[in-house]
Scaffold this motif. Structure first.
Motif, PDB file in Angstrom:
ATOM      1  N   TYR A 167       5.504   5.122   2.116  1.00  0.00           N
ATOM      2  CA  TYR A 167       6.825   4.859   2.652  1.00  0.00           C
ATOM      3  C   TYR A 167       7.828   5.893   2.159  1.00  0.00           C
ATOM      4  N   TYR A 178       5.735 -12.941   8.778  1.00  0.00           N
ATOM      5  CA  TYR A 178       5.701 -12.248  10.055  1.00  0.00           C
ATOM      6  C   TYR A 178       4.708 -12.945  10.975  1.00  0.00           C
ATOM      7  N   PHE A 215       8.662  -3.237  13.192  1.00  0.00           N
ATOM      8  CA  PHE A 215       7.441  -2.498  13.492  1.00  0.00           C
ATOM      9  C   PHE A 215       7.482  -1.900  14.892  1.00  0.00           C
ATOM     10  N   GLN A 250       8.256 -12.547   2.558  1.00  0.00           N
ATOM     11  CA  GLN A 250       8.591 -12.539   3.970  1.00  0.00           C
ATOM     12  C   GLN A 250       7.414 -13.089   4.765  1.00  0.00           C
ATOM     13  N   ARG A 262       6.921  -8.775  -2.387  1.00  0.00           N
ATOM     14  CA  ARG A 262       7.258  -7.667  -3.284  1.00  0.00           C
ATOM     15  C   ARG A 262       7.189  -8.178  -4.712  1.00  0.00           C
ATOM     16  N   GLY A 276      10.373  -0.834  -1.559  1.00  0.00           N
ATOM     17  CA  GLY A 276       9.614  -0.617  -0.340  1.00  0.00           C
ATOM     18  C   GLY A 276       8.171  -1.077  -0.392  1.00  0.00           C
ATOM     19  N   LYS A 277       7.695  -1.462  -1.576  1.00  0.00           N
ATOM     20  CA  LYS A 277       6.273  -1.780  -1.703  1.00  0.00           C
ATOM     21  C   LYS A 277       6.018  -3.233  -1.301  1.00  0.00           C
ATOM     22  N   LEU A 278       5.936  -3.469  -0.036  1.00  0.00           N
ATOM     23  CA  LEU A 278       5.701  -4.800   0.521  1.00  0.00           C
ATOM     24  C   LEU A 278       4.215  -4.921   0.837  1.00  0.00           C
ATOM     25  N   GLN A 279       3.541  -5.863   0.181  1.00  0.00           N
ATOM     26  CA  GLN A 279       2.108  -6.057   0.371  1.00  0.00           C
ATOM     27  C   GLN A 279       1.852  -7.263   1.263  1.00  0.00           C
ATOM     28  N   PHE A 280       1.048  -7.064   2.285  1.00  0.00           N
ATOM     29  CA  PHE A 280       0.762  -8.129   3.228  1.00  0.00           C
ATOM     30  C   PHE A 280      -0.505  -8.881   2.847  1.00  0.00           C
ATOM     31  N   PRO A 336       3.475  -6.895  14.278  1.00  0.00           N
ATOM     32  CA  PRO A 336       4.112  -7.919  13.452  1.00  0.00           C
ATOM     33  C   PRO A 336       5.608  -8.010  13.730  1.00  0.00           C
ATOM     34  N   PHE A 386       8.019   3.256   6.980  1.00  0.00           N
ATOM     35  CA  PHE A 386       6.728   2.862   6.434  1.00  0.00           C
ATOM     36  C   PHE A 386       5.613   3.208   7.415  1.00  0.00           C
ATOM     37  N   LEU A 442      -3.558  -5.418   6.910  1.00  0.00           N
ATOM     38  CA  LEU A 442      -2.434  -4.485   6.961  1.00  0.00           C
ATOM     39  C   LEU A 442      -2.296  -3.804   5.599  1.00  0.00           C
ATOM     40  N   PHE A 472       1.448 -13.698   8.917  1.00  0.00           N
ATOM     41  CA  PHE A 472       1.284 -12.957   7.670  1.00  0.00           C
ATOM     42  C   PHE A 472       2.411 -13.289   6.701  1.00  0.00           C
ATOM     43  N   TYR A 496       1.766   1.824   8.031  1.00  0.00           N
ATOM     44  CA  TYR A 496       0.737   0.833   7.719  1.00  0.00           C
ATOM     45  C   TYR A 496      -0.482   1.098   8.594  1.00  0.00           C
ATOM     46  N   TYR A 536      14.665   3.442   5.485  1.00  0.00           N
ATOM     47  CA  TYR A 536      13.287   3.332   5.011  1.00  0.00           C
ATOM     48  C   TYR A 536      12.337   3.452   6.196  1.00  0.00           C
ATOM     49  N   LEU A 558      -0.442  -0.830   3.345  1.00  0.00           N
ATOM     50  CA  LEU A 558       0.654   0.124   3.227  1.00  0.00           C
ATOM     51  C   LEU A 558       0.083   1.474   2.814  1.00  0.00           C
TER      52      LEU A 558
END
Lengths: 114, 113
Positions: A48, B35, A105, B33, B92, B99-103, B43, A33, A43, B88, A35, A31, A45
């Motif tokens: 991805y 960070y 990252f 998660q 999900r 893969g759509k991880l929003q911070f 991060p 990504f 941050l 942070f 950002y 994967y 997205l």
């Protein structure tokens, strides 16, 4: 491993110019990504990829932004034409899903558009 | 769509004190998660929580995932100057792709010696 490698680290350009940011993910990660980080929006997205295929690009601001991943070890984020509001730090991250899901990252590319 | 909110946005702590930062989602999360980003840095992953009500500890850091899997917290005891940075949370949604991880917007922590 060297980690996620991004270039350039800093880029200063003038409005209207094309900007290309580059990323090399950690070897074996499936994967990748992109950002964007700003004070105002945090941050975000942008897009991805999974196995080099774009999965979700709903975060890409507009048609001026495009991203590609021609192979497993390289990705680019292009802005054409650039505008002052594109000024931000752009982070690339990679991950290996079966593990913890941790995102690794890169150190980021700081873009300033004058 | 899913939104992840963090409070407070800013935390000024005296060295040795404890503090807590909170993360709330508008929708149920499959996991969350945390960070940490040092000033000028990138991060760095701290931990992932998956189970409802889960609690995990890393030395002076305690992470918790709410029973409804819509909120989380990070508690730091006996704050040190090395704890300076922005924390942070990232989640999900249960209906989101992996893969759509929003911070969240992050909690910026300043520590006074």
């Amino acid at each position: 491993d060297a980690g996620v490698i991004q270039s350039p680290r800093h880029e200063v350009t003038e409005m209207g110019q094309e900007v290309t940011l580059r990323c090399k993910p950690i070897s074996g990660h499936d994967y990748l990504f992109w950002y964007r980080q700003t004070m105002m929006r945090g941050l975000e997205l942008l897009i991805y990829f999974n196995n080099n295929v774009p999965i979700d690009d709903s975060g890409m601001p507009e048609d001026r932004f495009s991203a590609k991943m021609p192979n497993a070890s390289f990705s680019t984020l292009k802005i054409q034409p650039s505008e002052p509001r594109d000024s931000a730090v752009y982070f690339c991250a990679s991950s290996l899903q079966p593990n913890t899901g941790e995102l690794f990252f890169g150190e980021g590319s700081r873009l300033t558009v004058l | 769509g899913q939104q992840v909110m963090q409070i407070p946005q800013y935390q000024h702590v005296q060295e040795g004190e404890d503090f807590t930062t909170y993360c709330n989602s508008s929708t149920t999360l499959s996991n969350i998660q945390w960070y940490k980003q040092r000033p000028g840095g990138h991060p760095v992953f701290l931990i992932q929580l998956v189970k409802s009500g889960e609690v995990k500890k890393q030395k002076r850091l305690t992470f918790q995932f709410g029973e409804a899997k819509k909120n989380s917290s990070l508690h730091i005891t006996a704050t040190q100057t090395t704890d300076v940075g922005t924390y942070f949370c990232a989640g999900r949604g249960t209906t989101d792709s992996w893969g759509k991880l929003q911070f969240g917007a992050g909690t910026q922590v300043v520590v006074t010696p």
